[in-house]
Design an enzyme around this catalytic site. Structure first.
Site, PDB file in Angstrom:
ATOM      1  N   VAL A   1      14.664 -24.516 -65.418  1.00 18.73           N
ATOM      2  CA  VAL A   1      14.833 -23.224 -64.741  1.00 18.73           C
ATOM      3  C   VAL A   1      15.463 -23.421 -63.360  1.00 18.73           C
ATOM      4  CG1 VAL A   1      13.615 -21.211 -63.823  1.00 18.73           C
ATOM      5  CG2 VAL A   1      12.953 -22.153 -66.025  1.00 18.73           C
TER       6      VAL A   1
ATOM      7  N   LYS B   1       0.448 -14.113 -69.557  1.00 18.62           N
ATOM      8  CA  LYS B   1       1.366 -13.017 -69.214  1.00 18.62           C
ATOM      9  C   LYS B   1       0.640 -11.670 -69.281  1.00 18.62           C
ATOM     10  CE  LYS B   1       5.339 -15.708 -70.744  1.00 18.62           C
ATOM     11  NZ  LYS B   1       6.143 -16.110 -71.898  1.00 18.62           N
TER      12      LYS B   1
HETATM   13  N1  HSE Z   1       7.455 -20.762 -73.760  1.00 13.26           N
HETATM   14  C1  HSE Z   1       7.685 -19.386 -73.465  1.00 13.26           C
HETATM   15  C2  HSE Z   1       8.211 -18.689 -74.699  1.00 13.26           C
HETATM   16  C3  HSE Z   1       8.635 -19.139 -72.336  1.00 13.26           C
HETATM   17  O1  HSE Z   1       8.383 -19.292 -75.748  1.00 13.26           O
HETATM   18  O2  HSE Z   1       8.443 -17.483 -74.603  1.00 13.26           O
HETATM   19  C4  HSE Z   1       8.021 -19.395 -71.018  1.00 13.26           C
HETATM   20  O3  HSE Z   1       6.933 -18.542 -70.803  1.00 13.26           O
END
Ligand code: HSE
Length: 437
Positions: free
Chosen positions: A15, A204
């Site tokens: 990133v 999230k």
């Molecule tokens: N590994 C996550 C995904 C992305 O597959 O969406 C980073 O949060």
């Protein structure tokens, strides 16, 4: 005249590399559009001598070079994980810098501490990239939907698992083969545990729920079930019943002070907008009191989509007035400071949640089997609205009974299943997938 914004970058992995690339590409364009000249002054890495795909400015392995540099306005944390990310974020705030982070784990586990630290020193923490990366869901909830009471969020927040479930459904791959394919294409990490276990999605959901419902929540408070128990058989059965299976994060206000928060594989009708979200894409579907139903769709991972969100945060912070009077508690609403706005809502215990279910019972095929299952479910107040049975083609006398239930309480279902799983007719444990219409 342009205003210089100096950035300290923590971490230069995929990133960070994307951010350096995008900034190099868009620097002049951003300056023309916003009057901000964005300059990365230092980049914190483990080993400055390592070979990298981009020339990251001011490589250092000493965090104090960044913390002690008064010209740095914004620290961008891209280390990921809990430590030392948490300590560096808090130290950066205390050193008078605003922070941009893409780190959902640190916000989910330590969000309260981080936002309180920011409030005390009158700095801000922005985190658009932490959820759905390139899709501006945080900014939309924080600003665009401020006039709404949001009472439902349903999200496909993890690209890896959505890719796997899509390949299982469209190519009839086993979970193991779909995972292998995702790893070969770079959609899944070599160690995919946090994705397939649902932990990444739960992190999230913590961030979204805190922002949308003002609820104090940590990942341990969220019922989380990953995709490893999903078999191709269930994907095919779902299809036959008119559904598809997605790993959903669900936040639903069930009473004025109670919210249901959960992450689990979910059967949704094929006509549901989230059913059209295929492969590695993410989406967030929500209901706002004024706007009604709304869905955001796009790329929730990857260096450039993530960098796009990080740059938007940097630009927004850079555009704010340089001086905000201190103490500013009460003068600047939390929602504009990027902080969560804590309320007094409680989380509904999972045992009290109510859902329709798909149940699959691996059984030995003999007279009265369906009757036995239906009787036990009925005894626990679980009503059936669909039932079919099919023999396993290659295995003599083995079959599966598939049942769809009317809304049933989780605790009652659990009780019924613990009794059913002990029946002599069972040839394995029942599979349960909750349904959202
Ligand atoms: N590994 C996550 C995904 C992305 O597959 O969406 C980073 O949060």
């Amino acid at each position: 005249m342009s205003k210089n914004i100096s950035i300290g970058l923590l971490g230069c992995g995929q990133v960070g590399t994307g951010l350096v690339k995008l900034l190099n590409q868009q620097r002049d364009f951003i300056e023309r559009r916003t009057g901000l000249k964005l300059v990365i002054k230092h980049t914190l890495v483990r080993n400055p001598a390592d070979k990298r795909a981009v020339k990251a400015p001011g490589l250092t392995k000493d965090i104090n070079r960044i913390l002690g540099d008064d010209s740095i306005d914004i620290v961008v944390e891209l280390i990921g994980g809990l430590d030392p990310a948490r300590a560096y974020i808090i130290k950066s705030l205390k050193a008078g810098k605003d922070v941009v982070t893409a780190n959902k784990a640190v916000l989910a586990h330590h969000g309260r501490e981080i936002f309180e630290a920011a409030r005390l020193v009158n700095r801000q923490v922005y985190y658009e990239a932490a959820v759905c990366a390139g899709i501006p869901v945080i900014r939309s909830i924080k600003e665009g939907l401020l006039a709404n009471h949001i009472n439902l969020l349903m999200g496909i927040l993890n690209g890896t698992t959505n890719y796997i479930l899509t390949r299982m459904s469209e190519e009839k791959l086993s979970l193991a083969d779909a995972l292998k394919q995702a790893q070969q294409l770079g959609f899944a990490e070599p160690d995919p545990t946090s994705d397939v276990s649902g932990a990444d999605t739960a992190n999230k959901l913590c961030v979204l729920a805190a922002l949308s419902f003002g609820i104090k929540v940590a990942p341990k408070d969220i019922y989380t079930e990953g995709i490893m128990g999903i078999e191709l058989e269930d994907i095919k059965n779902a299809d036959e019943f008119g559904y598809c299976i997605k790993l959903l994060a669900i936040a639903r206000e069930v009473a004025h002070n109670k919210v249901e928060l959960k992450v689990h594989p979910t059967m949704i009708p094929k006509k549901h907008p989230l059913a059209a979200v295929r492969n590695e894409f993410n989406a967030l579907y929500l209901h706002g009191s004024a706007v009604g139903d709304m869905m955001f769709y796009g790329r929730g991972a990857g260096p450039l989509p993530t960098a796009s969100a990080i740059l938007a945060d940097i630009i927004e912070l850079g555009n704010q007035p340089a001086f905000v009077p201190t103490p500013c508690v009460g003068t600047t609403p939390d929602v504009h400071r990027g902080a969560y706005n804590w309320g007094d809502k409680k989380i509904l215990p999972m045992a009290e949640t109510v859902s329709e279910h798909y149940l699959r019972f691996p059984i030995i095929d003999k007279p009265g089997v369906i009757g036995k299952l239906a009787t036990l479910l009925g005894r626990h107040n679980i009503s059936i609205y669909g039932a079919t049975a099919a023999l396993v083609p290659t295995k003599k006398q083995l079959g599966n009974v598939r049942i769809l239930t009317r809304p049933a309480k989780e605790s009652q279902l659990k009780q019924a299943l613990s009794e059913i799983n002990r029946l002599a007719i069972m040839r394995g444990k029942a599979t349960v997938i909750r349904i959202e219409e």
